[in-house]
Design an enzyme around this catalytic site. Structure first.
Site, PDB file in Angstrom:
ATOM      1  CG  ASP A  88      33.955  44.780  34.954  1.00 44.30           C
ATOM      2  OD1 ASP A  88      34.148  45.247  36.102  1.00 44.30           O
ATOM      3  OD2 ASP A  88      34.793  44.885  34.036  1.00 44.30           O
ATOM      4  CD  GLU A 153      39.561  46.644  37.509  1.00 45.94           C
ATOM      5  OE1 GLU A 153      40.715  46.935  37.821  1.00 45.94           O
ATOM      6  OE2 GLU A 153      39.253  45.494  37.096  1.00 45.94           O
TER       7      GLU A 153
HETATM    8  N1  BES Z   1      41.343  43.366  41.230  1.00 41.08           N
HETATM    9  C1  BES Z   1      42.273  43.450  40.166  1.00 41.08           C
HETATM   10  C2  BES Z   1      43.527  44.209  40.548  1.00 41.08           C
HETATM   11  C3  BES Z   1      44.479  43.348  41.309  1.00 41.08           C
HETATM   12  C4  BES Z   1      45.185  42.377  40.636  1.00 41.08           C
HETATM   13  C5  BES Z   1      44.647  43.509  42.642  1.00 41.08           C
HETATM   14  C6  BES Z   1      46.048  41.568  41.326  1.00 41.08           C
HETATM   15  C7  BES Z   1      45.492  42.685  43.317  1.00 41.08           C
HETATM   16  C8  BES Z   1      46.196  41.714  42.668  1.00 41.08           C
HETATM   17  C9  BES Z   1      41.621  44.121  38.979  1.00 41.08           C
HETATM   18  O1  BES Z   1      40.320  43.673  38.774  1.00 41.08           O
HETATM   19  C10 BES Z   1      42.398  43.738  37.749  1.00 41.08           C
HETATM   20  O2  BES Z   1      42.365  42.601  37.379  1.00 41.08           O
HETATM   21  N2  BES Z   1      43.070  44.684  37.120  1.00 41.08           N
HETATM   22  C11 BES Z   1      43.682  44.431  35.871  1.00 41.08           C
HETATM   23  C12 BES Z   1      43.866  45.701  35.136  1.00 41.08           C
HETATM   24  C13 BES Z   1      42.775  45.998  34.155  1.00 41.08           C
HETATM   25  C14 BES Z   1      43.077  47.269  33.419  1.00 41.08           C
HETATM   26  C15 BES Z   1      42.493  44.873  33.207  1.00 41.08           C
HETATM   27  C16 BES Z   1      45.057  43.843  36.066  1.00 41.08           C
HETATM   28  O3  BES Z   1      45.731  44.124  37.040  1.00 41.08           O
HETATM   29  O4  BES Z   1      45.432  43.083  35.174  1.00 41.08           O
HETATM   30 MN    MN Z   2      39.263  43.620  40.510  1.00 36.80          MN
HETATM   31 MN    MN Z   3      40.447  41.691  37.717  1.00 37.69          MN
END
Ligand code: BES
Ligand code: MN
Ligand code: MN
Length: 455
Positions: A88, A153
């Site tokens: 997604d 995710e």
């Molecule tokens: N791939 C990201 C996580 C990430 C963010 C890794 C920044 C490295 C650097 C993941 O898809 C993401 O965006 N996670 C969200 C959390 C989610 C619960 C919406 C985030 O970190 O905001």
């Molecule tokens: Mn991600």
């Molecule tokens: Mn993300």
């Protein structure tokens, strides 16, 4: 291995074509109108796994978006890696700032531009191709592989924990392999060994029962936008500390060695200010920027809405005001405890004349890796071979909510072998992926299978 390496090299154009197809599917998980597209993306993933010779591929429905699961048990005596990723993507707004359509993948200057190119379609894809190469060349996989690719995710993985609990036996593995993070910088490959947690809220302030003429009513009738601004302003002090009582109680301080490790990484504040376009760095006093990103909790306002925001002027006293607020958490903070603390405190700041509602939307646990784990060392060697340079160890400020759950429920350690870059505009307009990293990532993913089988 040379045969694999060569195969991966000579199939680059096809990989790109297939990734383009993946990226054209607008699988925005938060948008109910995209539900069918999200399903199409799940089907694309399942097809990719089948193409890679994974023999047990399922699309498992949930109350939300489906989970794609697959496995190939090559030899039960070999170690098993569980690949996790997400198909997604985030919404595309503000759409007008994209230089090419978010779902029309385009190559410019060696970067592939599209929503999901870096987060996470382009990254998870490398693990389809490592397995596929073995399959197409008729070679046995050096390890057993399981795949768990979800479609929620970006909305906090609301149905994944249930699935993991239900399928605990199937998911048995020796490591979880994830490519969904950024490397430290171009030319500085890294393995990520820490993630922050998250607690996300919406604050709604209700004043009068409907919008009012600001001339006829303003004065005696107060303004909910003001009250919301006051609440938000009170959540942090002028030293950058969050004021919520108890907020820092469970924060684990860095060891001296960790501090030194952070300090040894080449971070240039001037360069960083240029990149982000800010005139000065703020934040919590007494901590370096890297310490703040990786080891300190924060509280942010993600969005604000109240009254008239169109062009020109309209005199109105709004009935309500709303803010989206999130906290990033670090070990050993508990997002449920933080959710209560923030909610109680924000409501306590409100004057009697408004109704304040604090809704907790979702959360995730912070996580740090065990640096001695053999899977992490195998990944480190794989990255060195794929990128031609030994990776540094770093943490990330972002969150992948399920990583801590893998630890807790499966007792399986995660390796974060991300191939993105910090300037690839994840969640923003013009998201991109450096093609050079994409290809080196595919090689690294294949090297990992070999390295991990020997670990
Ligand atoms: N791939 C990201 C996580 C990430 C963010 C890794 C920044 C490295 C650097 C993941 O898809 C993401 O965006 N996670 C969200 C959390 C989610 C619960 C919406 C985030 O970190 O905001
Ligand atoms: Mn991600
Ligand atoms: Mn993300």
């Amino acid at each position: 291995m040379q045969e694999i390496t060569q195969y991966l090299e000579s199939n680059r154009d096809r990989y790109l074509d297939e990734l383009f197809e993946f990226l054209r599917i607008p699988s925005v998980s938060t948008d109910p109108d995209r539900k069918d597209d999200v399903v199409r993306a799940a089907e694309f993933v399942a097809d990719q796994l089948r193409l890679a010779g994974i023999d047990k591929v399922e699309i498992v429905p949930t109350d939300g978006h489906p989970i794609v699961y697959g496995e190939k048990i090559q030899d039960p005596s070999k170690p098993t890696a569980l690949v996790y990723g997400h198909y997604d993507v985030q919404p595309v707004d503000p759409i007008e700032l994209w230089e090419s359509g978010p779902f029309e993948p385009t190559i410019r200057d060696g970067h592939l531009y599209a929503r999901g190119s870096a987060d996470d379609k382009g990254q998870v894809f490398i693990h389809f191709k490592s397995a596929e190469a073995y399959h197409k060349l008729g070679k046995p996989l050096p390890v057993n592989l399981k795949y768990l690719i979800e479609g929620e995710e970006e909305i906090g993985s609301p149905h994944l924990e249930r699935f993991i609990r239900d399928r605990q036996a199937d998911l048995k593995a020796d490591t979880v392999m994830i490519s969904d993070t950024a490397m430290f910088a171009r030319g500085v490959p890294s393995i990520c060994c820490g993630l922050r947690g998250l607690a996300y809220f919406q604050i709604d302030v209700q004043g009068p029962s409907g919008d009012l003429h600001s001339g006829s009513f303003g004065g005696p009738v107060g303004n909910p936008a003001f009250e919301l601004a006051r609440i938000l302003a009170a959540l942090k002090d002028d030293r950058g500390r969050v004021t919520v009582p108890g907020f820092y109680d469970d924060v684990r301080e860095l060891t001296e060695q960790e501090q030194q490790e952070f300090a040894s990484l080449p971070f240039d504040p001037e360069e960083f200010m240029k990149e982000t376009g800010v005139k000065a760095l703020n934040g919590e006093q007494g901590y370096t920027p890297l310490e703040q990103f990786w080891s300190r909790p924060t509280l942010e306002v993600n969005g604000l809405l109240s009254g008239f925001t169109g062009e020109g002027a309209k005199t109105v006293l709004p009935a309500k005001a709303m803010a989206k607020v999130s906290t990033r958490l670090v070990p050993d903070q508990d997002y449920r405890k933080i959710a209560r603390q923030v909610s109680d405190y924000a409501r306590s700041l409100a004057p009697d004349w408004v109704d304040v509602q604090v809704s907790y939307l979702h959360g995730g646990k912070p996580w740090v890796a065990n640096l001695d784990h053999p899977a992490l060392k195998a990944a480190s060697r794989a990255v060195k071979r794929g990128f031609g340079k030994r990776p540094v160890f770093q943490r990330e400020g972002g969150t992948i909510p399920i990583v801590a759950t893998f630890d807790e429920l499966l007792g399986v350690p995660t390796v974060l072998m991300g191939i993105g870059l910090p300037d690839e505009n994840a969640h923003a307009p013009n998201e991109r992926l450096l093609l050079e990293h994409f290809y080196a990532g595919i090689q690294s993913a294949a090297y990992f299978l070999e390295e991990f089988s020997e670990a």
